[in-house]
Design a protein around this motif. Structure first.
Motif, PDB file in Angstrom:
ATOM      1  N   VAL A 174      21.504  -5.958  -8.785  1.00  0.00           N
ATOM      2  CA  VAL A 174      20.592  -6.082  -7.655  1.00  0.00           C
ATOM      3  C   VAL A 174      21.414  -6.441  -6.427  1.00  0.00           C
ATOM      4  CG1 VAL A 174      18.689  -7.439  -6.690  1.00  0.00           C
ATOM      5  CG2 VAL A 174      18.663  -6.832  -9.099  1.00  0.00           C
ATOM      6  N   THR A 175      21.075  -5.844  -5.297  1.00  0.00           N
ATOM      7  CA  THR A 175      21.758  -6.153  -4.053  1.00  0.00           C
ATOM      8  C   THR A 175      20.808  -6.893  -3.115  1.00  0.00           C
ATOM      9  OG1 THR A 175      21.094  -4.138  -2.896  1.00  0.00           O
ATOM     10  CG2 THR A 175      23.091  -4.015  -4.276  1.00  0.00           C
ATOM     11  N   ASP A 210      20.008  -5.932  -0.206  1.00  0.00           N
ATOM     12  CA  ASP A 210      19.106  -4.930   0.378  1.00  0.00           C
ATOM     13  C   ASP A 210      17.941  -4.620  -0.545  1.00  0.00           C
ATOM     14  OD1 ASP A 210      20.408  -4.693   2.825  1.00  0.00           O
ATOM     15  OD2 ASP A 210      21.744  -3.107   2.104  1.00  0.00           O
ATOM     16  N   ASP A 211      18.180  -4.620  -1.872  1.00  0.00           N
ATOM     17  CA  ASP A 211      17.080  -4.421  -2.831  1.00  0.00           C
ATOM     18  C   ASP A 211      16.049  -5.542  -2.679  1.00  0.00           C
ATOM     19  OD1 ASP A 211      18.397  -2.192  -3.963  1.00  0.00           O
ATOM     20  OD2 ASP A 211      19.382  -3.441  -5.486  1.00  0.00           O
ATOM     21  N   ALA A 246      14.044  -5.265   0.527  1.00  0.00           N
ATOM     22  CA  ALA A 246      13.050  -4.184   0.441  1.00  0.00           C
ATOM     23  C   ALA A 246      11.819  -4.633  -0.346  1.00  0.00           C
ATOM     24  CB  ALA A 246      13.672  -2.946  -0.204  1.00  0.00           C
ATOM     25  N   MET A 247      12.032  -5.395  -1.420  1.00  0.00           N
ATOM     26  CA  MET A 247      10.924  -5.847  -2.258  1.00  0.00           C
ATOM     27  C   MET A 247      10.221  -7.082  -1.677  1.00  0.00           C
ATOM     28  SD  MET A 247      12.466  -5.374  -6.093  1.00  0.00           S
ATOM     29  CE  MET A 247      11.078  -6.213  -6.808  1.00  0.00           C
TER      30      MET A 247
END
Length: 142
Positions: free
Chosen positions: A3-4, A6-7, A10-11
């Protein structure tokens, strides 16, 4: 599962809005930071408790999800916060670590320290970790 930041943004856009930065993302632990800014302060000039709780909640939820099945979505169900010392400048450093992982929940502890590595806040959370669309099995009646 990888997981980054940015992930996560986004969530959970709130993490970016609050200003949370991630420095470590793994099942073993999540480290995150939040800079003191006057806009997040309260009476007396300390970083607002809601900002500290938000930092801890984001770090703890991500940590719980990383300990769940692939695609797990976290949802905090309980949270206990102990404010131990104000944070009036610099950066808040959060370290979230899992205390226990169950079938569909995780208990996570998150310590927040100041620039001098003094403990400012300790948060313990129970986080539900479910995969969207997965069937939930009801327990038989007792």
């Amino acid at each position: 599962m990888t997981v980054t930041a940015d992930d996560i943004y986004a969530m959970a856009p709130y993490a970016r809005t609050l200003g949370v930065r991630f420095t470590a993302l793994s099942a073993e632990g999540v480290d995150a930071e939040l800079d003191y800014v006057p806009a997040l302060s309260t009476v007396g000039g300390g970083l607002h408790g809601g900002a500290l709780m938000g930092l801890a909640d984001v770090a703890s939820a991500v940590c719980a999800a990383l300990n769940g099945p692939a695609g797990a979505v976290p949802a905090t169900t309980t949270s206990t916060t102990h404010f131990l010392r104000p944070l009036r400048e610099g950066t808040a450093f959060a370290k979230a670590r899992v205390l226990r992982v169950g079938r569909d929940t995780a208990v996570v502890e998150c310590d927040i320290e100041d620039d001098r590595r003094r403990l400012c806040t300790r948060v313990t959370q129970t986080v539900s970790i479910r995969v969207p669309g997965a069937e939930v099995t009801a327990s038989p009646p007792r």
